[in-house]
Design a protein around this motif. Structure first.
Motif, PDB file in Angstrom:
ATOM      1  N   VAL A 109       0.836  -1.209   0.000  1.00  0.00           N
ATOM      2  CA  VAL A 109       0.000   0.000   0.000  1.00  0.00           C
ATOM      3  C   VAL A 109       0.869   1.257   0.000  1.00  0.00           C
ATOM      4  CG1 VAL A 109      -1.654   1.361   1.345  1.00  0.00           C
ATOM      5  CG2 VAL A 109      -2.021  -1.095   1.037  1.00  0.00           C
ATOM      6  N   LEU A 110       1.860   1.281   0.900  1.00  0.00           N
ATOM      7  CA  LEU A 110       2.648   2.503   1.067  1.00  0.00           C
ATOM      8  C   LEU A 110       3.689   2.680  -0.030  1.00  0.00           C
ATOM      9  CD1 LEU A 110       3.209   2.433   4.938  1.00  0.00           C
ATOM     10  CD2 LEU A 110       1.746   3.984   3.649  1.00  0.00           C
ATOM     11  N   VAL A 111       4.357   1.592  -0.394  1.00  0.00           N
ATOM     12  CA  VAL A 111       5.477   1.713  -1.332  1.00  0.00           C
ATOM     13  C   VAL A 111       5.021   1.493  -2.768  1.00  0.00           C
ATOM     14  CG1 VAL A 111       7.764   0.837  -1.943  1.00  0.00           C
ATOM     15  CG2 VAL A 111       7.073   0.945   0.470  1.00  0.00           C
ATOM     16  N   LYS A 112       4.191   0.470  -2.971  1.00  0.00           N
ATOM     17  CA  LYS A 112       3.784   0.153  -4.344  1.00  0.00           C
ATOM     18  C   LYS A 112       2.498   0.847  -4.754  1.00  0.00           C
ATOM     19  CE  LYS A 112       6.169  -4.110  -5.290  1.00  0.00           C
ATOM     20  NZ  LYS A 112       6.058  -5.477  -5.815  1.00  0.00           N
ATOM     21  N   LYS A 113       1.862   1.530  -3.805  1.00  0.00           N
ATOM     22  CA  LYS A 113       0.628   2.292  -4.078  1.00  0.00           C
ATOM     23  C   LYS A 113      -0.484   1.403  -4.636  1.00  0.00           C
ATOM     24  CE  LYS A 113       3.176   5.950  -3.208  1.00  0.00           C
ATOM     25  NZ  LYS A 113       3.253   6.394  -1.812  1.00  0.00           N
ATOM     26  N   ILE A 114      -0.523   0.174  -4.150  1.00  0.00           N
ATOM     27  CA  ILE A 114      -1.584  -0.754  -4.548  1.00  0.00           C
ATOM     28  C   ILE A 114      -2.819  -0.452  -3.704  1.00  0.00           C
ATOM     29  CG2 ILE A 114      -2.228  -3.221  -4.355  1.00  0.00           C
ATOM     30  CD1 ILE A 114       0.660  -3.818  -5.220  1.00  0.00           C
ATOM     31  N   SER A 115      -4.015  -0.628  -4.286  1.00  0.00           N
ATOM     32  CA  SER A 115      -5.237  -0.301  -3.542  1.00  0.00           C
ATOM     33  C   SER A 115      -5.355  -1.200  -2.317  1.00  0.00           C
ATOM     34  CB  SER A 115      -6.467  -0.490  -4.432  1.00  0.00           C
ATOM     35  OG  SER A 115      -6.794  -1.865  -4.517  1.00  0.00           O
ATOM     36  N   ARG A 116      -5.988  -0.686  -1.268  1.00  0.00           N
ATOM     37  CA  ARG A 116      -6.114  -1.454  -0.029  1.00  0.00           C
ATOM     38  C   ARG A 116      -6.863  -2.756  -0.263  1.00  0.00           C
ATOM     39  NH1 ARG A 116      -4.469   0.880   4.491  1.00  0.00           N
ATOM     40  NH2 ARG A 116      -5.654  -0.575   5.762  1.00  0.00           N
ATOM     41  N   LYS A 117      -7.848  -2.718  -1.152  1.00  0.00           N
ATOM     42  CA  LYS A 117      -8.656  -3.915  -1.400  1.00  0.00           C
ATOM     43  C   LYS A 117      -7.791  -5.030  -1.999  1.00  0.00           C
ATOM     44  CE  LYS A 117     -12.891  -5.312  -3.819  1.00  0.00           C
ATOM     45  NZ  LYS A 117     -12.287  -6.307  -4.731  1.00  0.00           N
ATOM     46  N   VAL A 118      -7.046  -4.678  -3.030  1.00  0.00           N
ATOM     47  CA  VAL A 118      -6.189  -5.682  -3.680  1.00  0.00           C
ATOM     48  C   VAL A 118      -5.092  -6.144  -2.717  1.00  0.00           C
ATOM     49  CG1 VAL A 118      -4.520  -6.053  -5.552  1.00  0.00           C
ATOM     50  CG2 VAL A 118      -6.661  -4.834  -5.994  1.00  0.00           C
ATOM     51  N   ALA A 119      -4.504  -5.180  -1.990  1.00  0.00           N
ATOM     52  CA  ALA A 119      -3.436  -5.529  -1.056  1.00  0.00           C
ATOM     53  C   ALA A 119      -3.943  -6.462   0.037  1.00  0.00           C
ATOM     54  CB  ALA A 119      -2.844  -4.262  -0.447  1.00  0.00           C
ATOM     55  N   ARG A 120      -5.181  -6.237   0.499  1.00  0.00           N
ATOM     56  CA  ARG A 120      -5.740  -7.091   1.544  1.00  0.00           C
ATOM     57  C   ARG A 120      -5.963  -8.510   1.037  1.00  0.00           C
ATOM     58  NH1 ARG A 120      -7.382  -5.660   6.258  1.00  0.00           N
ATOM     59  NH2 ARG A 120      -7.618  -3.473   5.744  1.00  0.00           N
ATOM     60  N   GLU A 121      -6.447  -8.625  -0.216  1.00  0.00           N
ATOM     61  CA  GLU A 121      -6.628  -9.966  -0.792  1.00  0.00           C
ATOM     62  C   GLU A 121      -5.290 -10.699  -0.899  1.00  0.00           C
ATOM     63  OE1 GLU A 121      -8.585  -9.066  -4.470  1.00  0.00           O
ATOM     64  OE2 GLU A 121     -10.503  -8.624  -3.448  1.00  0.00           O
ATOM     65  N   GLN A 122      -4.264  -9.958  -1.339  1.00  0.00           N
ATOM     66  CA  GLN A 122      -2.924 -10.561  -1.436  1.00  0.00           C
ATOM     67  C   GLN A 122      -2.428 -10.988  -0.058  1.00  0.00           C
ATOM     68  OE1 GLN A 122      -0.452  -7.605  -3.278  1.00  0.00           O
ATOM     69  NE2 GLN A 122      -1.051  -8.177  -5.359  1.00  0.00           N
ATOM     70  N   ALA A 123      -2.657 -10.134   0.922  1.00  0.00           N
ATOM     71  CA  ALA A 123      -2.192 -10.432   2.281  1.00  0.00           C
ATOM     72  C   ALA A 123      -2.852 -11.698   2.800  1.00  0.00           C
ATOM     73  CB  ALA A 123      -2.486  -9.250   3.209  1.00  0.00           C
ATOM     74  N   GLN A 124      -4.136 -11.861   2.514  1.00  0.00           N
ATOM     75  CA  GLN A 124      -4.836 -13.060   2.973  1.00  0.00           C
ATOM     76  C   GLN A 124      -4.255 -14.308   2.315  1.00  0.00           C
ATOM     77  OE1 GLN A 124      -8.832 -11.780   2.131  1.00  0.00           O
ATOM     78  NE2 GLN A 124      -9.042 -10.729   4.117  1.00  0.00           N
ATOM     79  N   LYS A 125      -3.946 -14.198   1.026  1.00  0.00           N
ATOM     80  CA  LYS A 125      -3.331 -15.344   0.322  1.00  0.00           C
ATOM     81  C   LYS A 125      -1.972 -15.686   0.931  1.00  0.00           C
ATOM     82  CE  LYS A 125      -5.305 -15.020  -4.295  1.00  0.00           C
ATOM     83  NZ  LYS A 125      -5.191 -13.931  -5.240  1.00  0.00           N
ATOM     84  N   LEU A 126      -1.187 -14.646   1.194  1.00  0.00           N
ATOM     85  CA  LEU A 126       0.157 -14.870   1.741  1.00  0.00           C
ATOM     86  C   LEU A 126       0.094 -15.455   3.145  1.00  0.00           C
ATOM     87  CD1 LEU A 126       1.931 -11.716   0.346  1.00  0.00           C
ATOM     88  CD2 LEU A 126       2.570 -14.085  -0.119  1.00  0.00           C
ATOM     89  N   LEU A 127      -0.842 -14.976   3.943  1.00  0.00           N
ATOM     90  CA  LEU A 127      -0.975 -15.534   5.291  1.00  0.00           C
ATOM     91  C   LEU A 127      -1.374 -17.009   5.210  1.00  0.00           C
ATOM     92  CD1 LEU A 127      -2.546 -12.503   7.196  1.00  0.00           C
ATOM     93  CD2 LEU A 127      -0.301 -13.545   7.612  1.00  0.00           C
ATOM     94  N   ALA A 128      -2.224 -17.335   4.248  1.00  0.00           N
ATOM     95  CA  ALA A 128      -2.592 -18.744   4.063  1.00  0.00           C
ATOM     96  C   ALA A 128      -1.366 -19.560   3.640  1.00  0.00           C
ATOM     97  CB  ALA A 128      -3.709 -18.857   3.022  1.00  0.00           C
ATOM     98  N   GLN A 129      -0.546 -18.967   2.779  1.00  0.00           N
ATOM     99  CA  GLN A 129       0.655 -19.664   2.286  1.00  0.00           C
ATOM    100  C   GLN A 129       1.618 -20.009   3.430  1.00  0.00           C
ATOM    101  OE1 GLN A 129       2.666 -17.566  -0.970  1.00  0.00           O
ATOM    102  NE2 GLN A 129       4.587 -18.563  -0.417  1.00  0.00           N
ATOM    103  N   VAL A 130       1.681 -19.155   4.456  1.00  0.00           N
ATOM    104  CA  VAL A 130       2.566 -19.441   5.591  1.00  0.00           C
ATOM    105  C   VAL A 130       1.812 -20.126   6.741  1.00  0.00           C
ATOM    106  CG1 VAL A 130       4.147 -17.550   5.011  1.00  0.00           C
ATOM    107  CG2 VAL A 130       2.293 -17.136   6.650  1.00  0.00           C
TER     108      VAL A 130
END
Ligand code: ADP
Ligand code: MG
Length: 255
Positions: free
Chosen positions: A118-139
């Motif tokens: 969000v801060l560095v890549k300026k990705i929308s919060r919605k997309v960033a949150r979906e990615q974060a959920q995927k990554l948390l599942a991955q770990v």
């Protein structure tokens, strides 16, 4: 800019005042390879990682990360650092995980993971949150996104820290003793995530005292002592049949 997932260091020198901490380090990690750095406390392992990540500048030597120069020797002497903007771009493609998780304590796991995009890549919060959920599942932390660091075990916090680093889509991951601060029963779950990353082709440079991990996962092991690369070679070969006396003595102490 290309990000080829390689690290090349030739004759790196780094001093703090009159204390020469890196004294001619050579290193080469190819795309998708895993290299482990071992060695006693104070040997310069963290400093080397911090140089590779651009957190420190080297005094002398060639350091090429993702095919881009961080520093180089011109006509045999002066070191030229890259410009700050360029450095920031390079650093964004290198993930780093520290011994002390370094999560933001006032943010949930999910917010920790999405903060960089969000801060560095300026990705929308919605997309960033979906990615974060995927990554948390991955770990292995699906469903933990709403928890704060204090509500998570050390092993879970470190896995959030790995997910947070991955959120920036790095081509290289650096780990500085990622399991050293963990209770023994929590080490395995973090190493499992790292093994999984390794098997998916991530280039990784890992400072660790986990010799089993190094033996099973690493392509190469570098043994450092006193700022010098004492021995470097095939991981299983170095760990089973070290050539150098200092490596033998160190391995006898830790194994
Ligand atoms: P390791 O990670 O192998 O334990 P470090 O790279 O942390 O080793 O440290 C190597 C040496 O450099 C140590 O003697 C340490 O005190 C010194 N050192 C590290 N960082 C700094 C710094 N920012 N300023 C001064 N000395 C430092
Ligand atoms: Mg260290």
């Amino acid at each position: 800019m290309k990000a080829d997932g390689t690290i090349v260091a030739r004759q790196l020198y780094k001093s703090f005042g009159s204390h020469e901490v890196l004294r001619g380090i050579d290193l080469s990690v190819k795309a998708g390879e895993i290299s482990c750095i071992i060695g006693p406390s104070g040997s310069g392992k963290s400093t080397l990682l911090r140089c590779v990540n651009g957190l420190e500048t080297v005094d002398r030597g060639v350091l090429r990360v993702n095919g881009e120069d961080f520093g180089y020797v011109e006509k045999g002497n002066a070191y030229h650092a890259v410009r700050p903007q360029r450095l920031a771009e390079q650093r964004a493609r290198i993930g780093m995980v520290f011994q002390q998780f370094n999560l933001f304590p006032n943010m949930t796991a999910e917010d920790n993971v999405m903060s960089g995009p969000v801060l560095v890549k300026k990705i929308s919060r919605k997309v960033a949150r979906e990615q974060a959920q995927k990554l948390l599942a991955q770990v292995g932390l699906a469903g933990c996104g709403h928890k704060y660091p204090a509500q998570l075990s050390g092993g879970q916090q470190q896995r959030v820290a790995i997910a947070r680093a991955l959120a920036m889509e790095p081509s290289i991951m650096l780990f500085d003793e990622p399991t050293s601060a963990l209770d023994p029963e929590l080490v395995g779950e973090v190493l499992a995530v790292m093994r999984d990353l390794a098997h998916h082709g991530m280039t990784m440079l890992v400072v660790t005292h986990e010799m089993g991990f190094a033996r099973d996962v690493a392509d190469e092991v570098l043994f450092m002592d006193g700022g010098v690369a004492v021995e470097r070679g095939d991981a299983r070969e170095v760990l089973a049949n070290p050539r150098e006396k200092r490596t033998q003595e160190f391995l006898e102490r830790v194994l």
